[in-house]
Write a protein that holds these residues in place. Structure first.
Motif, PDB file in Angstrom:
ATOM      1  N   ASP A  18       0.848  -1.189   0.000  1.00 19.69           N
ATOM      2  CA  ASP A  18       0.000   0.000   0.000  1.00 19.69           C
ATOM      3  C   ASP A  18       0.881   1.234   0.000  1.00 19.69           C
ATOM      4  OD1 ASP A  18      -2.069   1.756   0.140  1.00 19.69           O
ATOM      5  OD2 ASP A  18      -2.492   1.431   2.277  1.00 19.69           O
ATOM      6  N   ASN A  19       1.217   1.683  -1.156  1.00 23.72           N
ATOM      7  CA  ASN A  19       2.110   2.831  -1.301  1.00 23.72           C
ATOM      8  C   ASN A  19       1.289   4.006  -1.825  1.00 23.72           C
ATOM      9  OD1 ASN A  19       4.145   4.627  -1.720  1.00 23.72           O
ATOM     10  ND2 ASN A  19       5.461   3.218  -2.848  1.00 23.72           N
ATOM     11  N   THR A  20       0.576   4.661  -0.926  1.00 26.11           N
ATOM     12  CA  THR A  20      -0.362   5.707  -1.339  1.00 26.11           C
ATOM     13  C   THR A  20       0.344   6.956  -1.841  1.00 26.11           C
ATOM     14  OG1 THR A  20      -0.481   6.442   0.957  1.00 26.11           O
ATOM     15  CG2 THR A  20      -2.166   4.880   0.228  1.00 26.11           C
ATOM     16  N   GLN A  21       1.624   7.123  -1.488  1.00 28.62           N
ATOM     17  CA  GLN A  21       2.348   8.315  -1.918  1.00 28.62           C
ATOM     18  C   GLN A  21       2.969   8.152  -3.304  1.00 28.62           C
ATOM     19  OE1 GLN A  21       2.237  11.134  -0.035  1.00 28.62           O
ATOM     20  NE2 GLN A  21       0.848   9.901   1.210  1.00 28.62           N
ATOM     21  N   ARG A  22       2.883   6.960  -3.846  1.00 24.58           N
ATOM     22  CA  ARG A  22       3.546   6.701  -5.117  1.00 24.58           C
ATOM     23  C   ARG A  22       2.794   7.360  -6.260  1.00 24.58           C
ATOM     24  NH1 ARG A  22       4.963   2.386  -8.782  1.00 24.58           N
ATOM     25  NH2 ARG A  22       7.219   2.126  -8.801  1.00 24.58           N
ATOM     26  N   ALA A  23       3.546   7.859  -7.237  1.00 19.68           N
ATOM     27  CA  ALA A  23       2.930   8.527  -8.389  1.00 19.68           C
ATOM     28  C   ALA A  23       2.107   7.536  -9.194  1.00 19.68           C
ATOM     29  CB  ALA A  23       4.016   9.133  -9.266  1.00 19.68           C
ATOM     30  N   VAL A  24       1.033   8.035  -9.819  1.00 17.33           N
ATOM     31  CA  VAL A  24       0.209   7.224 -10.710  1.00 17.33           C
ATOM     32  C   VAL A  24      -0.073   8.042 -11.966  1.00 17.33           C
ATOM     33  CG1 VAL A  24      -0.895   5.916  -8.856  1.00 17.33           C
ATOM     34  CG2 VAL A  24      -1.956   8.032  -9.672  1.00 17.33           C
ATOM     35  N   PHE A  25      -0.381   7.332 -13.060  1.00 15.81           N
ATOM     36  CA  PHE A  25      -0.801   8.032 -14.258  1.00 15.81           C
ATOM     37  C   PHE A  25      -2.132   8.728 -13.977  1.00 15.81           C
ATOM     38  CE2 PHE A  25       1.725   4.541 -16.390  1.00 15.81           C
ATOM     39  CZ  PHE A  25       2.766   5.372 -16.772  1.00 15.81           C
ATOM     40  N   ALA A  26      -2.244   9.957 -14.434  1.00  9.70           N
ATOM     41  CA  ALA A  26      -3.421  10.766 -14.097  1.00  9.70           C
ATOM     42  C   ALA A  26      -4.686  10.277 -14.786  1.00  9.70           C
ATOM     43  CB  ALA A  26      -3.158  12.232 -14.455  1.00  9.70           C
TER      44      ALA A  26
END
Length: 451
Positions: free
Chosen positions: A4-12
């Protein structure tokens, strides 16, 4: 077990995720390697086999990499560590993928630099009107001197500029711009092919398969091309999937990626083969087709300087989308496992690649005497990564996801936690457990000359 890496960047956006993923798959493998593989393996029969392997093997393996990436939201090492209690025993595959990705960049960026040189020489008219002997001499001169190094480093600087923007402002934004540009360039060049006298012969060669030409060599070549073209075993798809949103439909994304990647390869054939037949060249030119035959072909066309410039610009775009994804493998490892900032990880990765690529570029000139098992440094890197590292990584991923990763993990990923049904789950796991390992083993044994 997922991270659970909620701070990780994701594609918008979902479109951005698909554009980046397709961009990772689309590269020189589609526009340089696919046409010459098609040419030497008989045209339509090879393409028919290639499409079957993309659907039967390529899509399941894409799903496997997507499951690992999106399910753990981590780099390639974390994808193994966090997907199964036994994953720590498989991290060696992750290290092999990281090393292989850097080695691929060392020689791939040299070829990408050639596309820059040819695009510049097309725009300025340097190669206009050259015959086969002249273009061969020009290619030798360009690759044997320091210009080869400069072109490689310029390309890698552009690659770093994209990566320094991060996931959304760098990779996704560049993909949203470059992938539509790539398809526009493809379509413009295809329209030009419609006016050529060799159109019928070229399309017949591509789309009228002579199944009597199918041999074990054609089957293994088509299987290998399907894996190479989709970037299977390179780790790119695992890392990019770690940036997917939680509601991304993995099966649909895998199918879209495979179909668009295949479309680009076939459109490249539509561009190249009518031109080759129009001007009396053989389609069986091999790797020299793009850099030593097509410039001569374009030079004989009306407006050839324009078409040549557009074609090599297309190659630049395809090269850049692939090198960005390859670079992200080591960058994500440096930033997450070694705790570097994104900027520092990008600069360190770029420095390592620039150093190795410089040596690789010089293997065509001052360092040409250095050989590894009878191969130049460039050829040795190509052989080790394409014929050993990638098949072994693909085999490990197939076995790991098929047999080791818990069923709950894989089923949750393919159904988005039960939100969407995935009727093909049982078939997918059967292919990953049995069909893919056999196919990859055959590719590996063939690539090292044992079958």
């Amino acid at each position: 077990m997922s991270k659970d890496n909620t701070q990780r960047a994701v594609f918008a956006t979902k479109i951005g995720a698909v554009a980046a993923t397709v961009g990772s798959a689309v590269g020189l493998g589609n526009i340089w390697r696919f046409p010459y593989e098609t040419g030497v393996h008989g045209g339509g029969a090879f393409i028919a086999c290639y499409i079957v392997f993309v659907l039967v093997l390529g899509v399941p393996l894409l799903c496997a990499e997507f499951m690992l990436g999106r399910g753990t939201r981590s780099n390639i090492l974390g994808a193994f560590r966090h997907s199964s209690p036994s994953g720590r025993y498989w991290v060696g595959t992750g290290y092999m993928v990281i090393i292989a990705s850097v080695m691929i960049l060392w020689f791939y960026s040299v070829v990408a630099g050639w596309t820059l040189g040819y695009c510049y020489d097309s725009v300025t008219g340097v190669i206009a009107g050259m015959d086969t002997a002249d273009i061969g001499e020009h290619f030798a001169e360009m690759t044997s001197g320091w210009r080869n190094v400069v072109l490689t480093l310029v390309f890698l600087t552009a690659n770093a500029a994209v990566l320094l923007g991060g996931v959304t402002k760098g990779i996704e934004r560049a993909s949203n711009l470059l992938m539509p540009l790539l398809f526009v360039l493809l379509l413009v060049l295809c329209v030009n092919s419609l006016s050529l006298d060799g159109l019928k012969a070229g399309l017949t060669f591509l789309f009228r398969p002579d199944f009597s030409k199918i041999t074990s060599e054609v089957l293994l070549g088509a299987m290998g091309q399907a894996f190479f073209s989709l970037s299977i075993g390179m780790g790119c798809m695992t890392v990019y999937a770690s940036y997917f949103n939680k509601d991304s439909r993995l099966g649909r994304t895998a199918m879209s990626t495979a179909l668009l990647d295949t479309m680009v390869a076939i459109l490249a054939g539509v561009i190249i083969f009518p031109a080759v037949f129009t001007y009396g060249f053989s389609p069986e030119q091999g790797p020299a087709l793009v850099f030593q035959v097509l410039p001569v072909v374009f030079g004989r066309m009306p407006g050839g300087m324009i078409w040549s410039s557009i074609f090599f610009l297309l190659l630049i775009v395809a090269s850049l989308t692939s090198t960005v994804s390859l670079s992200e493998i080591s960058i994500s490892y440096f930033s997450e496992d070694l705790k570097m900032s994104r900027r520092k990880a990008t600069l360190v990765s770029t420095a390592i690649v620039m150093a190795g690529a410089t040596i690789c570029a010089l293997s065509f000139g001052p360092l040409g005497g250095i050989e590894i098992f009878g191969l130049s440094l460039f050829d040795a890197l190509d052989f080790v990564t394409s014929n050993i590292c990638l098949p072994l990584a693909g085999l490990a991923i197939s076995l790991y996801v098929g047999w080791v990763v818990p069923k709950k993990f894989t089923k949750d990923q393919m159904t988005d936690g039960g939100a969407y049904p995935f009727a093909w789950y049982g078939l997918l796991m059967f292919v990953l457990r049995w069909v893919c390992p056999v196919a990859i083993t055959l590719i590996f044994l063939n690539s090292i000359g044992l079958i």
